[in-house]
Design a protein around this motif. Structure first.
Motif, mmCIF file in Angstrom:
data_model
loop_
_atom_site.group_PDB
_atom_site.id
_atom_site.type_symbol
_atom_site.label_atom_id
_atom_site.label_comp_id
_atom_site.label_asym_id
_atom_site.label_seq_id
_atom_site.Cartn_x
_atom_site.Cartn_y
_atom_site.Cartn_z
ATOM 1 N N ARG A 42 0.833 -1.200 0.000
ATOM 2 C CA ARG A 42 0.000 0.000 0.000
ATOM 3 C C ARG A 42 0.869 1.253 0.000
ATOM 4 O O ARG A 42 1.798 1.385 0.789
ATOM 5 C CB ARG A 42 -0.900 0.025 1.243
ATOM 6 N N GLY A 43 0.543 2.174 -0.919
ATOM 7 C CA GLY A 43 1.192 3.485 -0.913
ATOM 8 C C GLY A 43 2.681 3.447 -1.149
ATOM 9 O O GLY A 43 3.430 4.181 -0.493
ATOM 10 N N THR A 89 -0.676 -4.155 -10.469
ATOM 11 C CA THR A 89 -0.947 -2.846 -9.876
ATOM 12 C C THR A 89 -2.441 -2.725 -9.609
ATOM 13 O O THR A 89 -3.273 -3.194 -10.394
ATOM 14 C CB THR A 89 -0.504 -1.713 -10.814
ATOM 15 N N SER A 131 -5.734 3.225 -8.642
ATOM 16 C CA SER A 131 -5.781 4.254 -7.606
ATOM 17 C C SER A 131 -7.163 4.894 -7.616
ATOM 18 O O SER A 131 -7.567 5.512 -8.607
ATOM 19 C CB SER A 131 -4.700 5.308 -7.871
ATOM 20 N N ASP A 187 -8.543 8.007 -9.339
ATOM 21 C CA ASP A 187 -7.806 9.184 -8.879
ATOM 22 C C ASP A 187 -7.261 9.932 -10.101
ATOM 23 O O ASP A 187 -6.456 9.390 -10.861
ATOM 24 C CB ASP A 187 -6.658 8.738 -7.971
ATOM 25 N N SER A 231 0.946 11.912 -7.857
ATOM 26 C CA SER A 231 0.887 11.415 -6.480
ATOM 27 C C SER A 231 2.075 10.509 -6.155
ATOM 28 O O SER A 231 2.469 10.374 -4.999
ATOM 29 C CB SER A 231 -0.413 10.641 -6.252
ATOM 30 N N SER A 241 2.323 7.439 -5.887
ATOM 31 C CA SER A 241 1.941 6.418 -4.913
ATOM 32 C C SER A 241 1.265 5.272 -5.653
ATOM 33 O O SER A 241 0.331 5.489 -6.433
ATOM 34 C CB SER A 241 0.996 7.009 -3.866
ATOM 35 N N THR A 242 1.748 4.062 -5.417
ATOM 36 C CA THR A 242 1.257 2.897 -6.145
ATOM 37 C C THR A 242 0.915 1.779 -5.174
ATOM 38 O O THR A 242 1.645 1.539 -4.202
ATOM 39 C CB THR A 242 2.321 2.392 -7.143
ATOM 40 N N ASP A 243 -0.195 1.111 -5.438
ATOM 41 C CA ASP A 243 -0.585 -0.079 -4.682
ATOM 42 C C ASP A 243 -0.357 -1.308 -5.559
ATOM 43 O O ASP A 243 -0.674 -1.300 -6.756
ATOM 44 C CB ASP A 243 -2.052 -0.009 -4.266
#
Length: 203
Positions: free
Chosen positions: A88-89, A127, A130, A146, A151, A153-155
């Motif tokens: 996460r993140g 992935t 988002s 999103d 950002s 930021s990757t999950d």
């Protein structure tokens, strides 16, 4: 009167005998432990006590281990174990380049509960989109993509495969139990991040 004197004499003799015995035992004890607390005048009784405490601690560690996440000795069959992780993140500028690296190298090093396990195979990496929770005019909340492009930021979800020993408490990788919720650290040439186990499968 003579009987009283005789009785008193017996009492005094017994008392004198007890005093002599007490002095004898005291001298013997002092021969073992001197005024400075040393046994036989050579070894400190404090040093002996400290050595006994250390010995008891060592015995407790090796013969009565606690039920922690690490396993000192393992007995069980060795089988392939698949572990699904969620990240996460993850802060990364170019997630596509990282995914390409995973696909090319196909292996990564993992650390479980601060215990290095070694290299495992990367079976798959995906992935996650988002998304943002956006309030709607009617008061409901809708999940929408999103729109932000900066950002960084990757999950991710990842599936790793390694050899584990199967015990009555579940699979063990290296010297650590692996369970849902176990934190795992992944390390490669130019990355190091943490993930969490969401599923474990024994093949």
């Amino acid at each position: 009167m003579s009987i009283s004197l005789a009785f008193s004499s017996i009492v005094l003799e017994n008392a004198s005998l007890m005093v002599r015995l007490a002095k004898t035992h005291a001298r013997r004890f002092m021969a073992i432990l001197d005024s400075k607390g040393r046994l036989f005048g050579k070894v400190s009784i404090l040093d002996v006590g400290a050595a006994l405490v250390i010995l008891l601690v060592i015995v407790g560690i090796f013969f009565f281990p606690g039920t922690t996440g690490s396993v000192a000795q393992i007995g069980g069959a060795t089988k392939p174990v698949e572990v699904d992780l969620i990240v996460r993140g993850l802060s990364v500028r170019d997630p596509d380049a990282l995914l390409k690296q995973f696909a090319e190298q196909k292996t990564t090093n993992i650390i479980i509960r601060n215990q290095p396990y070694g290299q495992v195979d990367i079976k798959s990496v995906k992935t996650l989109p988002s998304m943002l929770a956006v309030p709607q005019p009617d008061g409901s909340v809708k999940e929408l993509p999103d729109p932000r492009s900066n950002s960084f930021s990757t999950d991710l979800t990842m599936t790793l495969v390694g050899k584990g020993q199967i015990t009555k408490d579940g699979p063990v990788l290296g010297n650590s139990k692996i369970k849902i919720g176990t934190p795992v650290e992944l390390e490669g040439m130019d990355y190091n991040f943490r993930a969490s186990v969401i599923e474990v499968r024994v093949k």
